[in-house]
Design an enzyme around this catalytic site. Structure first.
Site, PDB file in Angstrom:
ATOM      1  CE  LYS A  23      10.197  -8.496  40.635  1.00 39.11           C
ATOM      2  NZ  LYS A  23       8.936  -8.490  41.394  1.00 39.11           N
ATOM      3  CG  ASN A  24       8.845 -12.166  41.946  1.00 37.80           C
ATOM      4  OD1 ASN A  24       9.005 -11.029  42.403  1.00 37.80           O
ATOM      5  ND2 ASN A  24       8.164 -12.406  40.835  1.00 37.80           N
ATOM      6  NE  ARG A  93       0.456  -8.388  45.712  1.00 42.01           N
ATOM      7  CZ  ARG A  93      -0.806  -8.119  46.020  1.00 42.01           C
ATOM      8  NH1 ARG A  93      -1.235  -6.873  46.029  1.00 42.01           N
ATOM      9  NH2 ARG A  93      -1.641  -9.084  46.321  1.00 42.01           N
ATOM     10  CG  ASP A 117       4.967  -4.654  38.581  1.00 43.59           C
ATOM     11  OD1 ASP A 117       5.627  -3.612  38.482  1.00 43.59           O
ATOM     12  OD2 ASP A 117       5.465  -5.785  38.678  1.00 43.59           O
ATOM     13  CG  ASP A 306       5.933 -12.474  36.474  1.00 46.52           C
ATOM     14  OD1 ASP A 306       4.866 -11.847  36.554  1.00 46.52           O
ATOM     15  OD2 ASP A 306       6.544 -12.920  37.459  1.00 46.52           O
TER      16      ASP A 306
HETATM   17  N1  EPU Z   1      -5.406 -13.536  44.132  1.00 47.94           N
HETATM   18  C1  EPU Z   1      -6.619 -13.384  44.739  1.00 47.94           C
HETATM   19  N2  EPU Z   1      -6.659 -13.302  46.115  1.00 47.94           N
HETATM   20  C2  EPU Z   1      -5.531 -13.383  46.875  1.00 47.94           C
HETATM   21  C3  EPU Z   1      -4.289 -13.530  46.243  1.00 47.94           C
HETATM   22  C4  EPU Z   1      -4.251 -13.606  44.858  1.00 47.94           C
HETATM   23  O1  EPU Z   1      -7.658 -13.322  44.084  1.00 47.94           O
HETATM   24  O2  EPU Z   1      -5.653 -13.321  48.103  1.00 47.94           O
HETATM   25  C5  EPU Z   1      -5.347 -13.662  42.649  1.00 47.94           C
HETATM   26  C6  EPU Z   1      -4.621 -12.505  41.982  1.00 47.94           C
HETATM   27  O3  EPU Z   1      -5.478 -11.409  41.769  1.00 47.94           O
HETATM   28  C7  EPU Z   1      -4.131 -13.135  40.695  1.00 47.94           C
HETATM   29  C8  EPU Z   1      -3.861 -14.578  41.101  1.00 47.94           C
HETATM   30  O4  EPU Z   1      -4.562 -14.791  42.319  1.00 47.94           O
HETATM   31  O5  EPU Z   1      -5.156 -13.150  39.737  1.00 47.94           O
HETATM   32  C9  EPU Z   1      -2.380 -14.898  41.305  1.00 47.94           C
HETATM   33  O6  EPU Z   1      -1.794 -14.005  42.203  1.00 47.94           O
HETATM   34  P1  EPU Z   1      -0.577 -14.419  43.148  1.00 47.94           P
HETATM   35  O7  EPU Z   1      -1.023 -14.233  44.562  1.00 47.94           O
HETATM   36  O8  EPU Z   1      -0.058 -15.751  42.746  1.00 47.94           O
HETATM   37  O9  EPU Z   1       0.476 -13.322  42.763  1.00 47.94           O
HETATM   38  P2  EPU Z   1       1.391 -12.454  43.728  1.00 47.94           P
HETATM   39  O10 EPU Z   1       1.898 -13.280  44.831  1.00 47.94           O
HETATM   40  O11 EPU Z   1       0.699 -11.185  44.058  1.00 47.94           O
HETATM   41  C10 EPU Z   1       3.612 -13.017  42.479  1.00 47.94           C
HETATM   42  C11 EPU Z   1       4.714 -12.257  41.812  1.00 47.94           C
HETATM   43  C12 EPU Z   1       4.225 -11.689  40.484  1.00 47.94           C
HETATM   44  C13 EPU Z   1       3.735 -12.827  39.617  1.00 47.94           C
HETATM   45  C14 EPU Z   1       2.644 -13.613  40.358  1.00 47.94           C
HETATM   46  C15 EPU Z   1       2.143 -14.833  39.606  1.00 47.94           C
HETATM   47  C16 EPU Z   1       5.943 -11.382  43.666  1.00 47.94           C
HETATM   48  C17 EPU Z   1       6.379 -10.197  44.440  1.00 47.94           C
HETATM   49  N3  EPU Z   1       5.129 -11.160  42.656  1.00 47.94           N
HETATM   50  O12 EPU Z   1       2.573 -12.078  42.751  1.00 47.94           O
HETATM   51  O13 EPU Z   1       5.392 -11.126  39.874  1.00 47.94           O
HETATM   52  O14 EPU Z   1       3.206 -12.301  38.430  1.00 47.94           O
HETATM   53  O15 EPU Z   1       3.161 -14.073  41.639  1.00 47.94           O
HETATM   54  O16 EPU Z   1       3.189 -15.682  39.320  1.00 47.94           O
HETATM   55  O17 EPU Z   1       6.335 -12.500  43.942  1.00 47.94           O
HETATM   56  C18 EPU Z   1       6.651  -9.580  38.617  1.00 47.94           C
HETATM   57  O18 EPU Z   1       7.651 -10.036  39.144  1.00 47.94           O
HETATM   58  O19 EPU Z   1       6.701  -8.825  37.600  1.00 47.94           O
HETATM   59  C19 EPU Z   1       5.350  -9.938  39.173  1.00 47.94           C
HETATM   60  C20 EPU Z   1       4.265  -9.199  38.989  1.00 47.94           C
END
Ligand code: EPU
Length: 424
Positions: A23-24, A93, A117, A306
């Site tokens: 998915k991601n 997201r 989420d 996750d």
């Molecule tokens: N963060 C910031 N500022 C930003 C971006 C992120 O403070 O500009 C913080 C977030 O709040 C968090 C941390 O950095 O504390 C990590 O966030 P990240 O940006 O890595 O996560 P994401 O890209 O929003 C993806 C996956 C998530 C997974 C996370 C971490 C997708 C669509 N989502 O989210 O997947 O938990 O990386 O590996 O790729 C899931 O699939 O269930 C899911 C939530």
């Protein structure tokens, strides 16, 4: 009418399960198709709700999108609409990943703030700062991220944290910038490597995929491509936990076991026999009650956030006391409230949870709060006395293709039931 799962406890899962694309990864690869005029084809795509939702987002930008079984075809026009504000944006997201490609292609983007989420605050400051360093102005206006650039130029960018989404957006803008961009403290997840592989096939010039330093030499244009999505390591790990929790014997196919090195090592510590098999497969056999094991979530190659609900579910029935530390998303411990309903002995203190393993869980109605929490409750239900009802399964449908069918094939008694819920 809301659906729920009825999970009958007691089965030992046994057999083999095939895992399809991540998915991601697929959602970001769909966004990357915006970078090249013409037709991009993605195969091994999971049949989950988020894929058509992302398809809707791309259609609203002017693309033609067809989804047939595991193949997604995206035809991107020469002139893209740079306003991504369709209703689908708020439902996932990954929709925010159109930001980088739109800035790269159109030099401007208006992207509705994404949904996804409810696992804690998810700011976009690193996405915006990265784009600013490439030469764009970026503000949040009326619920949208707005980014505009006269021209994009290469830059040295240090991320405060190896954010997956920020790395992806900056990377997808930088591939079409003038000059060289270096992203330091970049995310190293296998899904980032998959994105880099596809961008390379499209004619992008990127070095360092899978390391903390990504060097991107901008090019004038990219070409569409055909790409097979990598196997979903989170779904693969889910089956590994399911085997360990049910004292089962499960062979998982379609995932690179090296993407799960730490996870499989943790399961060995809990008492599982893990064998790496030929051709992207592994087998997990658990004979006795799992023993307690500590988990700390971190960016890859650390233990994935996750998988944290599965760590809680496993340790709740393990022999001994475990400590789980969540370093990424503070609200993910909401899952513990539902675990307590079915008899887990767990408490949180800040970003730590202490879980005292109990000999048995006791079935009750429980509610999924996000994709992984929902599946964590299903796994816990497999280890509970009686029939556990897991509600709000639409969360699960966003990320797990054929979960019930797969469970039934492995010998579990799990049913999807349509009925109206009453929550007091
Ligand atoms: N963060 C910031 N500022 C930003 C971006 C992120 O403070 O500009 C913080 C977030 O709040 C968090 C941390 O950095 O504390 C990590 O966030 P990240 O940006 O890595 O996560 P994401 O890209 O929003 C993806 C996956 C998530 C997974 C996370 C971490 C997708 C669509 N989502 O989210 O997947 O938990 O990386 O590996 O790729 C899931 O699939 O269930 C899911 C939530």
């Amino acid at each position: 009418m809301t659906e729920h799962f009825q999970v009958h406890g007691g089965a030992r899962l046994a057999g083999a399960v095939d895992v399809v694309g991540a998915k991601n990864s697929v959602l970001k690869l769909m966004a990357a198709a915006l970078l090249a005029e013409g037709t991009t084809t993605l195969t091994n795509c999971p049949e989950i709700l988020d894929v058509p939702l992302m398809g809707e987002v791309l259609r609203s930008l002017g693309c033609e999108v067809t989804i047939e079984a595991d193949t997604v075809t995206i035809t991107t026009p020469a002139d893209l609409n740079h306003h991504a504000d369709s209703a689908s944006m708020g439902k996932l997201r990954a929709s925010v990943c159109v930001l980088g490609p739109l800035v790269g292609r159109c030099r401007r983007a208006v992207v509705a703030l994404p949904g996804g989420d409810a696992i804690g605050s998810r700011p976009l400051d690193m996405h915006q700062n990265g784009l600013r360093q490439l030469g764009a102005h970026s503000e949040i206006e009326h619920g949208c991220v707005v980014a505009e650039a006269e021209g994009l130029h290469g830059a040295q960018i240090w991320l405060d944290f190896p954010s997956v989404g920020a790395t992806e957006n900056i990377l997808m803008a930088a591939v079409l910038a003038d000059g060289t961009t270096v992203i330091d403290n970049a995310a190293r997840e296998p899904e980032i490597v998959d994105l880099c592989t596809m961008l390379l096939q499209m004619g992008g010039k990127i070095e360092g995929a899978g390391t903390s330093t990504l060097t991107v030499h901008g090019v004038d244009a990219l070409q569409p491509t055909e790409h097979r999505v990598i196997g979903d390591r989170i779904v693969g790990a889910t089956w590994a936990f399911a085997a360990a929790m049910t004292r089962g014997d499960v062979t998982v196919r379609g995932v690179d076991p090296h993407h799960l090195d730490l996870v499989l090592e943790k399961l060995r510590t809990a008492g599982a026999d893990v064998t790496i098999l030929e051709g992207n497969a592994f087998r997990v056999v658990q004979r006795d009650r799992p023993t307690a094991v500590d988990f700390v979530t971190l960016p890859y190659p650390g233990f994935a956030t996750d998988l944290q609900p599965f760590a809680i579910a496993l340790t709740s029935i393990a022999d001994g006391t475990s400590m789980i530390t969540e370093n990424l998303f503070e609200a993910r411990f909401r899952f513990i409230e539902e675990m307590i309903r079915i008899g887990a002995d767990a408490r949180t203190d800040g970003h730590h949870a202490v879980v005292r393993g109990v000999a048995r869980l006791s079935s009750a109605p429980v509610w999924a709060s996000d994709i992984r929490a929902g599946v964590g409750l299903v796994l816990a239900g497999l280890c509970a006395d009686g029939v556990t009802e897991v509600w709000d399964v639409f969360h699960i449908d966003r990320g797990y293709p054929g979960l019930v069918e797969n469970l039934v094939n492995l010998g579990a008694d799990v049913r999807r039931v349509a009925a109206a819920p009453e929550r007091s």
